[in-house]
Design a protein around this motif. Structure first.
Motif, mmCIF file in Angstrom:
data_model
loop_
_atom_site.group_PDB
_atom_site.id
_atom_site.type_symbol
_atom_site.label_atom_id
_atom_site.label_comp_id
_atom_site.label_asym_id
_atom_site.label_seq_id
_atom_site.Cartn_x
_atom_site.Cartn_y
_atom_site.Cartn_z
ATOM 1 N N ALA A 130 72.464 97.609 -54.661
ATOM 2 C CA ALA A 130 72.687 98.388 -55.885
ATOM 3 C C ALA A 130 73.857 97.890 -56.727
ATOM 4 N N VAL A 131 74.341 96.674 -56.467
ATOM 5 C CA VAL A 131 75.401 96.095 -57.305
ATOM 6 C C VAL A 131 74.925 94.716 -57.740
ATOM 7 N N ASP A 132 74.506 94.609 -58.974
ATOM 8 C CA ASP A 132 73.916 93.377 -59.480
ATOM 9 C C ASP A 132 74.912 92.225 -59.420
ATOM 10 N N ARG A 133 74.453 91.092 -58.894
ATOM 11 C CA ARG A 133 75.194 89.830 -58.874
ATOM 12 C C ARG A 133 76.435 89.855 -57.980
ATOM 13 N N LEU A 134 76.498 90.791 -57.056
ATOM 14 C CA LEU A 134 77.583 90.849 -56.081
ATOM 15 C C LEU A 134 77.017 90.550 -54.698
ATOM 16 N N TRP A 135 77.581 89.530 -54.035
ATOM 17 C CA TRP A 135 77.158 89.114 -52.710
ATOM 18 C C TRP A 135 78.362 89.191 -51.775
ATOM 19 N N CYS A 136 78.116 89.212 -50.473
ATOM 20 C CA CYS A 136 79.225 89.264 -49.531
ATOM 21 C C CYS A 136 78.887 88.459 -48.285
ATOM 22 N N ALA A 137 79.946 88.066 -47.560
ATOM 23 C CA ALA A 137 79.808 87.338 -46.295
ATOM 24 C C ALA A 137 81.056 87.633 -45.475
ATOM 25 N N PHE A 138 80.925 88.478 -44.451
ATOM 26 C CA PHE A 138 82.085 88.885 -43.666
ATOM 27 C C PHE A 138 81.597 89.518 -42.358
ATOM 28 N N GLY A 139 82.540 89.997 -41.554
ATOM 29 C CA GLY A 139 82.186 90.754 -40.347
ATOM 30 C C GLY A 139 81.747 89.906 -39.174
ATOM 31 N N HIS A 140 82.247 88.664 -39.069
ATOM 32 C CA HIS A 140 81.819 87.765 -38.000
ATOM 33 C C HIS A 140 82.545 87.999 -36.684
ATOM 34 N N GLY A 141 83.450 88.954 -36.655
ATOM 35 C CA GLY A 141 84.128 89.278 -35.409
ATOM 36 C C GLY A 141 84.917 88.105 -34.858
ATOM 37 N N GLY A 175 74.718 88.509 -47.661
ATOM 38 C CA GLY A 175 73.583 88.715 -48.548
ATOM 39 C C GLY A 175 73.995 89.494 -49.774
ATOM 40 N N PRO A 176 73.023 89.938 -50.575
ATOM 41 C CA PRO A 176 73.342 90.706 -51.784
ATOM 42 C C PRO A 176 73.782 92.119 -51.442
ATOM 43 N N VAL A 177 74.812 92.591 -52.129
ATOM 44 C CA VAL A 177 75.289 93.952 -51.926
ATOM 45 C C VAL A 177 74.304 94.918 -52.574
ATOM 46 N N ASP A 184 78.907 84.238 -63.364
ATOM 47 C CA ASP A 184 77.735 85.118 -63.368
ATOM 48 C C ASP A 184 77.657 85.933 -62.082
ATOM 49 N N ARG A 185 78.051 85.302 -60.941
ATOM 50 C CA ARG A 185 77.931 85.985 -59.657
ATOM 51 C C ARG A 185 79.210 85.780 -58.858
ATOM 52 N N VAL A 186 79.400 86.659 -57.861
ATOM 53 C CA VAL A 186 80.586 86.572 -57.021
ATOM 54 C C VAL A 186 80.191 86.790 -55.570
ATOM 55 N N VAL A 187 80.846 86.049 -54.683
ATOM 56 C CA VAL A 187 80.699 86.212 -53.237
ATOM 57 C C VAL A 187 82.033 86.708 -52.699
ATOM 58 N N VAL A 188 82.021 87.848 -52.020
ATOM 59 C CA VAL A 188 83.236 88.391 -51.415
ATOM 60 C C VAL A 188 83.241 88.006 -49.937
ATOM 61 N N ALA A 189 84.190 87.136 -49.571
ATOM 62 C CA ALA A 189 84.314 86.647 -48.193
ATOM 63 C C ALA A 189 85.770 86.791 -47.764
#
Length: 425
Positions: free
Chosen positions: A368-379, A364-366, A246-251
């Motif tokens: 305007a894109v339903d059910r798409l989340w992301c977690a990145f950019g921690h340097g 957090g949630p991307v 149902d949902r995806v996390v892009v990491a």
């Protein structure tokens, strides 16, 4: 093969997201092109940096800027073509690296760092991975008395925020680390951080815990991600069957935008490449602690595979050809003080840190894109901040109230062109 959530990316951040979603009763599949912990999470200095309550700013001093022009510094190097393409993000990074902007960013950043040790400790205990702890604390070492005084002042400022440290004279350094050669002005021993003897192994231990708790890890190409007819998501595995959720996390670390921009989301990512190489320790000259060379910006850490020499930052695209000059220069200086024997690997390892001009991660949630989340950019701190990021993201995705204010790290802080919506003054 239907799940509640797909997590794409099996580095420290992705594995932590998968574990925390799983602990909240969600069925989760974890997918990457390689086994867990073999990309950027493998190659760092292996420190859970509780003392790092301020993100790495872009140095603004004229002396640094002039010396960087020759591209011969050990701590920072660059590919000219990458710098030209990154002029806008680098200017924003420069503006955010001083004054009230930097103080504001640091206050927000500290709310994550403050939970780094406890969130790692919980996962390490559950994963039975305490044996990977090499020791408590590390040294920041200086030959320059003026640089040492600056570090002492910074340490005192951090102490007011609860960061513990011990100031060492040159004689103290000689007593604590007799395997070092040469005379040093002194050092700061940061006593809160935890050193790990193999950061890739720690990620793999967390991934095994995810497996033991019923999760599944798959090899596959995250770039095959696509919508399903019911509005969910689907991705192909290397074994054949597709995964649906149902949902995806892009990491995916520095490769995140390669995927999210297909769905209309981008940010001004600044790629910082880093290198490491292991060396056989010289007999009779033990190195007891991880040491950051404060004058030159490299790290030497006792690890499972030998003494790991880790470089600073190289501004270059991840796919650009390797430029080994930085690690070679660091090795030349390191051999004057540290007990480095023969190299273990035929050539240095290289990876890329995903950094942002406001120095904060994105999760957090991307928009305007339903059910798409992301977690990145921690340097520089993906290894340190993976578990707290996973906890906060999982809380948001399951309707819990996060224990830290998450708005400063929202993907929505960037507009449709990828620029920061507002700049602090």
């Amino acid at each position: 093969m239907k799940y509640d959530t797909l997590v794409l990316g099996a580095g420290m951040v992705g594995v932590s997201c998968a574990l925390h979603l799983q602990s909240r009763g969600r069925s989760v599949a974890l997918l990457d092109r390689r086994a867990p912990g073999l990309e950027t999470s493998y190659g760092n200095a292996g420190i859970i940096q509780r003392e790092a309550i301020e993100p790495y700013p872009l140095p603004r001093g004229l002396g640094f800027l002039l010396s960087a022009l020759g591209n011969q510094r050990i701590d920072v190097r660059y590919h000219a073509g990458a710098v030209l393409r990154l002029i806008g993000p680098l200017w924003s990074y420069f503006l955010n690296s001083g004054g009230s902007r930097y103080r504001s960013v640091s206050r927000e950043y500290e709310t994550l760092i403050a939970h780094s040790l406890e969130t790692h400790a919980d996962l390490m205990q559950a994963a039975r991975a305490e044996s990977l702890v090499a020791g408590q604390g590390y040294l920041t070492l200086f030959r320059s008395a003026s640089e040492l005084r600056d570090c002492f002042r910074n340490a005192d400022q951090r102490a007011r925020a609860g960061v513990q440290h011990v100031k060492l004279s040159g004689d103290d350094v000689a007593r604590e680390e007799p395997g070092l050669e040469g005379r040093f002005a002194g050092a700061v021993r940061w006593t809160d951080p935890v050193a790990i003897r193999s950061p890739g192994d720690l990620v793999q231990a967390y991934a095994r815990l995810f497996n033991e708790r019923g999760g599944t890890v798959h090899l596959g190409d995250a770039m095959t991600l696509r919508r399903t007819d019911d509005g969910g998501w689907q991705v192909d595995t290397a074994q054949g069957p597709s995964l649906r959720a149902d949902r995806v996390v892009v990491a995916l670390g520095p490769w995140t935008l390669e995927l999210t921009r297909r769905f209309g989301y981008t940010v001004p990512l600044i790629p910082k490449r880093g290198y490491h190489r292991h060396y056989v320790p010289l007999p009779g000259r033990p190195l007891h602690s991880t040491v950051i060379d404060g004058d030159h910006g490299f790290v030497v850490a006792p690890m499972k595979d030998g003494l790991r020499l880790t470089t600073g930052a190289e501004l270059a695209w991840p796919q650009a050809p390797r430029t080994p000059g930085q690690v070679a220069a660091a090795e030349r200086v390191a051999r004057q003080a540290f007990p480095l024997g023969e190299p273990v690997e035929a050539e240095p390892w290289m990876g890329t840190r995903p950094c942002l001009p406001d120095m904060k991660p994105v999760f957090g949630p991307v928009p305007a894109v339903d059910r798409l989340w992301c977690a990145f950019g921690h340097g520089h701190q993906g290894f340190t901040l993976g578990p707290i990021t996973g906890e906060l993201l999982a809380a948001m995705m399951t309707g819990e109230a996060p224990r830290v204010a998450v708005e400063p790290f929202s993907p929505a802080r960037f507009n449709q062109t990828g620029a920061l919506k507002t700049q602090r003054i």
